[in-house]
Design an enzyme around this catalytic site. Structure first.
Site, PDB file in Angstrom:
ATOM      1  N   ARG A 442       0.836  -1.204   0.000  1.00 10.61           N
ATOM      2  CA  ARG A 442       0.000   0.000   0.000  1.00 10.61           C
ATOM      3  C   ARG A 442       0.875   1.261   0.000  1.00 10.61           C
ATOM      4  O   ARG A 442       0.626   2.220   0.733  1.00 10.61           O
ATOM      5  CB  ARG A 442      -0.933   0.032   1.210  1.00 10.61           C
ATOM      6  N   ASP A 477      -5.081   1.937  13.125  1.00 11.72           N
ATOM      7  CA  ASP A 477      -5.108   1.146  11.895  1.00 11.72           C
ATOM      8  C   ASP A 477      -3.747   0.489  11.643  1.00 11.72           C
ATOM      9  O   ASP A 477      -2.725   0.866  12.254  1.00 11.72           O
ATOM     10  CB  ASP A 477      -5.469   2.101  10.738  1.00 11.72           C
ATOM     11  N   ASP A 547     -13.409  -3.949   6.169  1.00  6.30           N
ATOM     12  CA  ASP A 547     -13.603  -2.802   5.286  1.00  6.30           C
ATOM     13  C   ASP A 547     -14.830  -2.991   4.409  1.00  6.30           C
ATOM     14  O   ASP A 547     -15.241  -2.069   3.704  1.00  6.30           O
ATOM     15  CB  ASP A 547     -12.371  -2.605   4.388  1.00  6.30           C
TER      16      ASP A 547
HETATM   17  C1  DGJ Z   1      -8.183   0.902   6.257  1.00  9.93           C
HETATM   18  C2  DGJ Z   1      -9.316   0.958   7.232  1.00  9.93           C
HETATM   19  O1  DGJ Z   1      -9.864  -0.299   7.401  1.00  9.93           O
HETATM   20  C3  DGJ Z   1     -10.338   1.964   6.719  1.00  9.93           C
HETATM   21  O2  DGJ Z   1     -11.456   1.960   7.563  1.00  9.93           O
HETATM   22  C4  DGJ Z   1      -9.699   3.309   6.652  1.00  9.93           C
HETATM   23  O3  DGJ Z   1      -9.361   3.730   7.939  1.00  9.93           O
HETATM   24  C5  DGJ Z   1      -8.467   3.261   5.747  1.00  9.93           C
HETATM   25  N1  DGJ Z   1      -7.566   2.195   6.139  1.00  9.93           N
HETATM   26  C6  DGJ Z   1      -7.736   4.566   5.785  1.00  9.93           C
HETATM   27  O4  DGJ Z   1      -6.550   4.506   5.119  1.00  9.93           O
END
Ligand code: DGJ
Length: 740
Positions: A442, A477, A547
């Site tokens: 990423r 995160d 997600d």
């Molecule tokens: C991954 C997370 O799961 C999302 O909810 C969000 O916070 C994104 N990253 C942001 O980059």
């Protein structure tokens, strides 16, 4: 008394289970039994019978029937005739890898103390648990092994861990150290694992055990989207409602292994712990190594009961007590609403509209720091992005707080972008090997959390923002896994320790922040559910489940997750349609009806919602708040399993502890023409109690609702527009007790 000692036999007795082991003739520990509760007996002759098979190594010439390979062992090593995968292995200075740990003594203490440096279960009041610690020693190395068993009788849970202490003169190397081993006398079980990937985490996979080794695990430096540390062994006939099952889990967030080995005699060895691949540990003289804790739980009453007792245990003995029983706020998160494209006014407008709808917390997600307009930059630069938020974070937070809303902020502490001031200042803080290229994920790289300077730096940044912006909540995160595992702070012969030391650094940061700011609510996240585990749960009472916010996908994800984790841990959001992950359009009622069964949130730009949508959201939030305790803390029952049949239907239910309130939901993915007559059979009600459904006029006894069920109305076959589609429907029933 939950721990009974008869001579050298140890009986761990919970309300409904017994776990029995003893000291064998060779001084090592042998397992006797794990299953339904037994009366205590000084000895169990039928369990002491030894098998004898030709041509197998035996302990001594005069004990031909003492064959390690056929014995049920408590914490086995390799190299003395037991050829199954061992619980541990130690290399001695001369290269030998054979160990013999002999029983020394035991102690029993009231309560269950927390582990230092690792997330762990606890019984701070010393009134719910007893802990048995068995000491064994290896005469050659003088390494002491302590096996610890904390018994929580009322939740039918046993917590196991192992600790090696080098009391000898020379260093030894731990090549593998699992946390728990259980040798079951037969292998007539199904293995339930929770597998998937990003956006489809923890799908239930159920398969019969077969000969050989079967395992789930992770080598990603995180517990992973792909396999979860929760694992269940259930008898083939066991269902959610009846039958015997054993649950296993690990209080850990890094590489793990859950393994079952079925041998030639159809016994099953269950191992749970740190994955031995990519792990070893130098144990110098005077040093000790503590494993993470493994959780074991047994029930004879089906998988719902197993999930409930384990979930109840976590809520009382693992989750930060400050939040365990506290109702979680309904939040709005701007991620899917704005992604990186926002400024202060846009965010405040979302917060204002959300506040009007009854939402209680505003969470600012990724993109508020450095100069982050996309995912290529600025991780590590935890200072406000001036162009987006020229008045600073404290000002934004103040505007949100002035609405009487809570304010939360996103961080990705463990990461670094090459394009960052942090990387320019400290390239050596990035995980990499000395001579090889770093592998991006990423567009980002991972910080060396085994380096205390990194942890200190992050503590300074995060605590600074907690203080200046008075944060109520942090979303932590973690969006990529580790490659080139290596730390510049460790010598060559300790690089095998790195991935575990990385986790210890993460835990240290969490622990320091929570100690300093005990009222900040943490939500863990790893690209959704990539680190949804008990290690995280010890610090972060809730976790971003996935997600994938599509209601149809979420049905499976939350259903699968519910086997191993209570719904209060599951962050569940309503997002806009078409859904960003699947492109699917589902009714907002269905999206909410799935998200209610977790910690409800909205993940959309509410300022863009139509008047009808806003009215729906307002009504949903009010409904959720009215039943919040039930949704978040109620007993969760799975009813119709979307992983079986054609997967078109799923249903579940929550019931209050006093059985006076319940809410059931049945979801149907596609509508079928001319459908069959369908009933929803409720669970967990009091048979003799009278109930009303959705405030209606009829009165039903609990037994009728459970055994005769309720009729599920047919859906319209035609629609008035995509939002009114008869596909993707949810049928919700509120059940309330009434007096006679
Ligand atoms: C991954 C997370 O799961 C999302 O909810 C969000 O916070 C994104 N990253 C942001 O980059």
């Amino acid at each position: 008394m939950s721990i009974i000692v008869n001579q050298q036999q140890f009986h761990l007795q919970t309300d409904h289970s017994s776990y029995i082991f003893h000291v064998m003739a060779n001084g090592e520990l042998g397992q006797l039994y794990y299953g339904p509760r037994l009366h205590d007996q000084a000895t169990y002759p039928e369990l002491m019978v030894r098998e004898h098979h030709e041509a197998m190594p035996a302990w001594r010439l005069d004990t031909p029937d003492f064959q390690p390979e056929t014995l049920k062992q408590e914490f086995a090593s390799l190299g003395k005739g037991d050829y199954r995968d061992p619980a541990f292995q130690i290399t001695e200075p001369d290269g030998s890898r054979v160990s013999e740990f002999s029983y020394q003594d035991f102690r029993i203490v009231d309560g269950k103390s927390r582990l230092k440096g690792l997330p762990s279960t606890f019984d701070d009041e010393h009134d719910d648990a007893q802990t048995l610690v068995i000491s064994l020693v290896d005469a050659v190395t003088q390494v002491v092994l302590e096996l610890s068993y904390a018994v929580f009788p009322h939740q039918d849970v046993i917590v196991r861990s192992a600790k090696f202490q080098n009391q000898g003169q020379a260093s030894v190397k731990l090549d593998r150290v699992l946390s728990s081993q259980v040798d079951l006398p037969d292998a007539n079980y199904d293995l339930l694992q929770f597998s998937g990937t990003w956006t489809r985490e923890r799908h239930l996979v159920r398969t019969p055990l077969r000969s050989g080794i079967q395992s789930v695990g992770s080598l990603r430096g995180a517990s992973s989207h792909q396999q979860n540390p929760a694992m269940i062994l259930a008898r083939p006939q066991t269902t959610d409602d009846q039958g015997a099952a054993m649950g296993f889990n690990l209080v850990y967030s890094g590489n793990f292994l859950d393994q079952v080995e079925v041998d030639a005699f159809n016994t099953a060895r269950v191992l749970v712990g740190i994955n031995p691949t990519e792990f070893d540990w130098q144990l110098s003289a005077g040093q000790s190594f503590q494993t993470p804790e493994a959780i074991l739980s047994y029930t004879g009453d089906g998988l719902n009961q197993l999930s409930q007792q384990m979930g109840d245990f976590y809520q009382h003995h693992l989750v930060n007590p400050h939040f365990a029983q506290q109702q979680r706020p309904v939040l709005v998160n701007n991620w899917e609403g704005t992604y990186f494209d926002f400024n202060e006014d846009k965010l405040v407008a979302i917060a204002e509209d959300a506040h009007e709808l009854g939402i209680e917390m505003f969470v600012l997600d990724d993109g508020w720091f450095g100069h982050r307009d996309d995912d290529k930059t600025s991780l590590g630069d935890w200072d406000v992005y001036q162009e987006k938020l020229p008045n600073g974070m404290a000002h934004l937070a103040e505007r949100v707080h002035s609405l009487k809303m809570q304010f939360g902020l996103w961080f990705e502490p463990e990461m670094i972008s090459i394009d960052s001031q942090l990387y320019r200042a400290h390239p050596e803080w990035t995980i990499k090997t000395p001579k090889r290229q770093m592998t991006p994920g990423r567009n980002q790289f991972v910080l060396d959390m085994a380096n205390p300077d990194v942890v200190d730096f992050l503590y300074g940044k995060i605590s600074g923002l907690i203080e200046t912006a008075h944060l109520d909540y942090i979303k932590w995160d973690m969006n990529r896994n580790i490659t080139e595992a290596y730390s510049s702070t460790l010598p060559a012969d300790q690089q095998g320790e790195f991935l575990h030391r990385y986790m210890l650094g993460v835990y240290d940061l969490y622990a320091r922040l929570i100690a300093a700011y005990p009222t900040v609510l943490f939500e863990s996240c790893a690209s959704g559910g990539g680190r949804f585990d008990l290690g995280m749960m010890a610090y972060a009472p809730q976790a971003w489940t996935s997600d994938d916010t599509d209601a149809v996908e979420r049905l499976k994800i939350q259903f699968g997750t519910s086997y191993g984790y209570p719904q209060a841990m599951m962050g569940a959001h309503v997002s806009a349609v078409p859904n960003d992950q699947t492109g699917r359009i589902t009714p907002i009622e269905t999206r909410a009806a799935v998200a209610y069964f977790g910690d409800l949130g909205y993940e959309l730009d509410v300022t863009k919602c139509s008047a009808d949508e806003k009215a729906a959201i307002k009504q949903q939030v009010a409904f959720y708040k009215a039943h919040r305790e039930l949704f978040q803390q109620g007993k969760f029952y799975r009813i119709d399993n979307p992983f079986t049949g054609d997967g078109n239907v799923g249903s579940w239910q929550v019931v209050s502890d006093d059985q006076r309130h319940a809410i059931a939901a049945r979801y149907q993915i596609l509508n079928h023409p001319n459908p069959a007559y369908t009933r929803l059979y409720l669970r967990g009600l009091a048979p003799d109690q009278r109930y009303r459904l959705n405030g209606g006029k009829h009165i039903y006894f609990g037994d009728e609702l459970m055994h005769a069920g309720i009729f599920v109305p047919h859906l319209l076959e035609s629609t008035q527009g995509v939002e009114q589609s008869a596909d993707f429907s949810a049928f919700l029933v509120v059940i309330d007790a009434v007096e006679a």
